[in-house]
Design a protein around this motif. Structure first.
Motif, PDB file in Angstrom:
ATOM      1  N   LEU A 166     -61.862  16.202   8.472  1.00 38.89           N
ATOM      2  CA  LEU A 166     -61.368  15.301   9.509  1.00 38.89           C
ATOM      3  C   LEU A 166     -61.960  13.906   9.355  1.00 38.89           C
ATOM      4  CD1 LEU A 166     -61.462  17.818  12.488  1.00 38.89           C
ATOM      5  CD2 LEU A 166     -59.412  16.893  11.374  1.00 38.89           C
ATOM      6  N   LEU A 167     -63.222  13.834   8.987  1.00 37.07           N
ATOM      7  CA  LEU A 167     -63.833  12.533   8.715  1.00 37.07           C
ATOM      8  C   LEU A 167     -63.095  11.805   7.601  1.00 37.07           C
ATOM      9  CD1 LEU A 167     -67.673  13.290   8.752  1.00 37.07           C
ATOM     10  CD2 LEU A 167     -66.507  11.632  10.217  1.00 37.07           C
ATOM     11  N   GLY A 168     -62.649  12.568   6.593  1.00 31.37           N
ATOM     12  CA  GLY A 168     -61.947  11.974   5.460  1.00 31.37           C
ATOM     13  C   GLY A 168     -60.534  11.539   5.770  1.00 31.37           C
ATOM     14  N   GLY A 169     -59.986  12.004   6.897  1.00 36.26           N
ATOM     15  CA  GLY A 169     -58.650  11.569   7.290  1.00 36.26           C
ATOM     16  C   GLY A 169     -57.591  12.636   7.281  1.00 36.26           C
ATOM     17  N   ALA A 170     -57.978  13.913   7.327  1.00 32.76           N
ATOM     18  CA  ALA A 170     -56.989  14.994   7.366  1.00 32.76           C
ATOM     19  C   ALA A 170     -56.138  14.897   8.627  1.00 32.76           C
ATOM     20  CB  ALA A 170     -57.691  16.348   7.320  1.00 32.76           C
ATOM     21  N   ASP A 171     -54.830  15.104   8.464  1.00 27.68           N
ATOM     22  CA  ASP A 171     -53.920  15.198   9.601  1.00 27.68           C
ATOM     23  C   ASP A 171     -53.791  16.629  10.083  1.00 27.68           C
ATOM     24  OD1 ASP A 171     -52.926  12.408   9.712  1.00 27.68           O
ATOM     25  OD2 ASP A 171     -52.114  12.891   7.730  1.00 27.68           O
ATOM     26  N   MET A 172     -54.054  17.568   9.180  1.00 25.56           N
ATOM     27  CA  MET A 172     -54.020  18.991   9.513  1.00 25.56           C
ATOM     28  C   MET A 172     -55.079  19.707   8.707  1.00 25.56           C
ATOM     29  SD  MET A 172     -50.284  20.738   9.989  1.00 25.56           S
ATOM     30  CE  MET A 172     -49.599  20.831  11.650  1.00 25.56           C
ATOM     31  N   LEU A 173     -55.742  20.664   9.341  1.00 23.09           N
ATOM     32  CA  LEU A 173     -56.644  21.571   8.646  1.00 23.09           C
ATOM     33  C   LEU A 173     -55.877  22.841   8.322  1.00 23.09           C
ATOM     34  CD1 LEU A 173     -59.775  21.255  10.978  1.00 23.09           C
ATOM     35  CD2 LEU A 173     -59.351  20.020   8.836  1.00 23.09           C
ATOM     36  N   LYS A 174     -56.084  23.370   7.134  1.00 18.83           N
ATOM     37  CA  LYS A 174     -55.334  24.541   6.688  1.00 18.83           C
ATOM     38  C   LYS A 174     -56.317  25.619   6.246  1.00 18.83           C
ATOM     39  CE  LYS A 174     -51.836  25.772   3.179  1.00 18.83           C
ATOM     40  NZ  LYS A 174     -50.936  25.226   2.138  1.00 18.83           N
ATOM     41  N   LEU A 177     -61.018  26.616  13.234  1.00 20.24           N
ATOM     42  CA  LEU A 177     -60.268  25.386  12.947  1.00 20.24           C
ATOM     43  C   LEU A 177     -59.680  24.798  14.219  1.00 20.24           C
ATOM     44  CD1 LEU A 177     -60.751  26.336  10.055  1.00 20.24           C
ATOM     45  CD2 LEU A 177     -58.382  25.739   9.524  1.00 20.24           C
ATOM     46  N   LEU A 178     -59.191  25.655  15.099  1.00 21.56           N
ATOM     47  CA  LEU A 178     -58.656  25.175  16.365  1.00 21.56           C
ATOM     48  C   LEU A 178     -59.757  24.561  17.221  1.00 21.56           C
ATOM     49  CD1 LEU A 178     -56.327  28.226  16.991  1.00 21.56           C
ATOM     50  CD2 LEU A 178     -55.525  25.857  16.761  1.00 21.56           C
ATOM     51  N   GLN A 179     -60.949  25.146  17.184  1.00 21.38           N
ATOM     52  CA  GLN A 179     -62.080  24.558  17.892  1.00 21.38           C
ATOM     53  C   GLN A 179     -62.466  23.217  17.274  1.00 21.38           C
ATOM     54  OE1 GLN A 179     -64.855  27.916  17.545  1.00 21.38           O
ATOM     55  NE2 GLN A 179     -64.828  28.130  19.769  1.00 21.38           N
ATOM     56  N   ALA A 180     -62.392  23.123  15.957  1.00 18.94           N
ATOM     57  CA  ALA A 180     -62.754  21.878  15.281  1.00 18.94           C
ATOM     58  C   ALA A 180     -61.823  20.737  15.689  1.00 18.94           C
ATOM     59  CB  ALA A 180     -62.725  22.072  13.766  1.00 18.94           C
ATOM     60  N   VAL A 181     -60.517  21.003  15.747  1.00 22.66           N
ATOM     61  CA  VAL A 181     -59.600  19.914  16.114  1.00 22.66           C
ATOM     62  C   VAL A 181     -59.730  19.572  17.596  1.00 22.66           C
ATOM     63  CG1 VAL A 181     -58.002  20.470  14.238  1.00 22.66           C
ATOM     64  CG2 VAL A 181     -57.590  21.411  16.516  1.00 22.66           C
ATOM     65  N   ALA A 182     -60.063  20.565  18.427  1.00 21.00           N
ATOM     66  CA  ALA A 182     -60.312  20.265  19.839  1.00 21.00           C
ATOM     67  C   ALA A 182     -61.563  19.407  19.984  1.00 21.00           C
ATOM     68  CB  ALA A 182     -60.454  21.566  20.630  1.00 21.00           C
ATOM     69  N   HIS A 183     -62.604  19.733  19.227  1.00 17.68           N
ATOM     70  CA  HIS A 183     -63.839  18.949  19.229  1.00 17.68           C
ATOM     71  C   HIS A 183     -63.562  17.520  18.751  1.00 17.68           C
ATOM     72  CE1 HIS A 183     -68.197  18.393  18.989  1.00 17.68           C
ATOM     73  NE2 HIS A 183     -68.036  17.871  17.791  1.00 17.68           N
ATOM     74  N   TRP A 184     -62.792  17.412  17.698  1.00 18.50           N
ATOM     75  CA  TRP A 184     -62.444  16.096  17.142  1.00 18.50           C
ATOM     76  C   TRP A 184     -61.672  15.262  18.164  1.00 18.50           C
ATOM     77  CZ3 TRP A 184     -64.157  13.566  13.065  1.00 18.50           C
ATOM     78  CH2 TRP A 184     -63.419  12.506  12.536  1.00 18.50           C
ATOM     79  N   ARG A 185     -60.744  15.909  18.843  1.00 15.56           N
ATOM     80  CA  ARG A 185     -59.964  15.214  19.876  1.00 15.56           C
ATOM     81  C   ARG A 185     -60.873  14.740  21.018  1.00 15.56           C
ATOM     82  NH1 ARG A 185     -56.710  18.958  20.572  1.00 15.56           N
ATOM     83  NH2 ARG A 185     -57.592  19.941  22.411  1.00 15.56           N
ATOM     84  N   ASP A 186     -61.786  15.595  21.439  1.00 17.67           N
ATOM     85  CA  ASP A 186     -62.693  15.225  22.526  1.00 17.67           C
ATOM     86  C   ASP A 186     -63.599  14.069  22.138  1.00 17.67           C
ATOM     87  OD1 ASP A 186     -61.645  17.222  24.096  1.00 17.67           O
ATOM     88  OD2 ASP A 186     -63.280  18.652  23.716  1.00 17.67           O
ATOM     89  N   GLU A 187     -64.028  14.054  20.875  1.00 22.31           N
ATOM     90  CA  GLU A 187     -65.004  13.061  20.453  1.00 22.31           C
ATOM     91  C   GLU A 187     -64.375  11.764  19.954  1.00 22.31           C
ATOM     92  OE1 GLU A 187     -68.079  13.389  20.964  1.00 22.31           O
ATOM     93  OE2 GLU A 187     -68.304  15.524  21.341  1.00 22.31           O
ATOM     94  N   THR A 188     -63.138  11.816  19.479  1.00 24.13           N
ATOM     95  CA  THR A 188     -62.525  10.607  18.906  1.00 24.13           C
ATOM     96  C   THR A 188     -61.230  10.189  19.589  1.00 24.13           C
ATOM     97  OG1 THR A 188     -61.112  11.733  17.273  1.00 24.13           O
ATOM     98  CG2 THR A 188     -63.420  11.317  16.640  1.00 24.13           C
ATOM     99  N   GLY A 189     -60.623  11.084  20.345  1.00 23.34           N
ATOM    100  CA  GLY A 189     -59.331  10.779  20.946  1.00 23.34           C
ATOM    101  C   GLY A 189     -58.158  11.008  20.018  1.00 23.34           C
ATOM    102  N   LEU A 190     -58.404  11.478  18.798  1.00 22.13           N
ATOM    103  CA  LEU A 190     -57.343  11.671  17.811  1.00 22.13           C
ATOM    104  C   LEU A 190     -56.861  13.121  17.829  1.00 22.13           C
ATOM    105  CD1 LEU A 190     -58.778   9.593  14.844  1.00 22.13           C
ATOM    106  CD2 LEU A 190     -57.161   8.873  16.616  1.00 22.13           C
ATOM    107  N   ASP A 191     -55.544  13.292  17.771  1.00 20.20           N
ATOM    108  CA  ASP A 191     -54.909  14.603  17.877  1.00 20.20           C
ATOM    109  C   ASP A 191     -54.427  15.047  16.504  1.00 20.20           C
ATOM    110  OD1 ASP A 191     -54.489  16.558  19.712  1.00 20.20           O
ATOM    111  OD2 ASP A 191     -52.779  15.622  20.699  1.00 20.20           O
TER     112      ASP A 191
END
Length: 326
Positions: free
Chosen positions: A231-239, A257-271
């Motif tokens: 996600l730091l590198g710029g992934a739009d989706m984790l697979k 992975l679902l927890q990671a994208v939720a964490h990322w959204r909470d911390e950066t605002g990016l979905d």
């Protein structure tokens, strides 16, 4: 934990986001320091939670549920025996599965068959007038899939090829050797380069999906760390998986992975999204993953922008459920 900032103030340039979150360059020291702040993923807590969520899933799915699953599929063929003719048939099936089902989210093919798939999708344009037809994206695996062990110049050239040939989405695999050795910056650098390579000359870009091969990683914590680096590198989706590793997707890995994208959204605002692939063959399996996604990321994110199933036979099982007498 990451430094929080209002979503409206967050630049969408991955390099700028990484610089802010890391408070410095994307080297091993700064990435490692960030990873050390992440919540720990404990199997003793996660496994029972996942098992309880799966137990809630009924096998009696209504037609609407089956349609939702069909619309989340990246209909995939990554066989050595693929031909232009088989890819054309794959595209036709993705665009118009029949039986009252919607189009799939995407088709996913080898890099050398992207041009064929692009031509086939464009030729299927007239089917867009059908009631259940939708826009089918063209995904390609690239970057020396499935192991990523080619020289960097070769991986980069393949990335550029599939984007030029018309891919809407590109699926790459992380440098798992670097990850296992703790060379965080090497993992990051490849994803960051891939994000730049999906840019098109007109200013648009293809979607970048980053494969972690989660089933072959030795711990839940390392899966979570790999997800955050991607996600730091710029992934739009984790697979989850290439489908070619020793193990495919598991509900626990999907939950991480679902927890990671939720964490990322909470911390950066990016979905961003999650693609579950590797052994997802049945409606029953897909229903479990869909339930996990809704539990962790909300019902509103159970769409093709946020959730995919990479599969070759799942659509057949959906059709069999809709039309058992076919």
């Amino acid at each position: 934990m990451f430094t929080q900032a209002p979503a409206s103030d967050i630049p969408h340039d991955p390099a700028a986001i990484a610089l802010r979150l890391l408070d410095g360059p994307a080297d091993d020291a700064h990435i490692g320091a960030l990873l050390d702040t992440l919540p720990k993923v404990r199997a003793a807590e996660l496994d029972p939670w996942v098992a309880a969520r799966i137990a809630e899933v009924s096998d009696d799915l209504c037609p609407q549920d089956l349609a939702v699953i069909a619309a989340l599929i990246d209909l995939t063929s990554l066989s050595p025996e693929d031909t232009p003719e088989s890819v054309q048939a794959l595209v036709a099936k993705a665009v118009a599965p029949g039986h009252g089902l919607p189009s799939t989210a995407a088709v996913c093919v080898h890099a050398d068959l992207v041009s064929t798939a692009r031509q086939a999708l464009d030729a299927q344009g007239e089917l867009a007038t059908l009631p259940d037809a939708g826009q089918v994206a063209l995904a390609a695996v690239a970057g020396a899939f499935p192991h990523g062990r080619s020289p960097l110049a070769v991986r980069a050239a393949e990335m550029s090829h599939v984007v030029t040939a018309g891919a809407d989405e590109v699926d790459i695999v992380i440098d798992r050797g670097a990850l296992l050795a703790g060379r965080w910056a090497e993992v990051y650098d490849w994803v960051a380069l891939a994000r730049r390579l999906v840019q098109r000359p007109d200013g648009t870009r293809a979607r970048l999906k980053v494969i972690l091969e989660s089933g072959d990683l030795p711990s839940y914590d390392l899966v979570f760390r790999a997800a955050i680096i991607a996600l730091l590198g710029g992934a739009d989706m984790l697979k989850t998986s290439t489908g070619k590793g020793r193990h495919g997707a598991t509900p626990a890995a999907a939950a991480i992975l679902l927890q990671a994208v939720a964490h990322w959204r909470d911390e950066t605002g990016l979905d961003v999204g999650v693609k579950i692939s590797g052994g997802v063959r049945t409606v029953a399996q897909a229903a479990q993953y869909l339930h996990l996604a809704r539990a962790l990321n909300g019902t509103q994110r159970a769409d093709a922008d946020h959730l995919r199933f990479g599969a070759s036979s799942l659509l057949d099982d959906v059709i069999a459920r809709v039309d058992p007498l076919r």
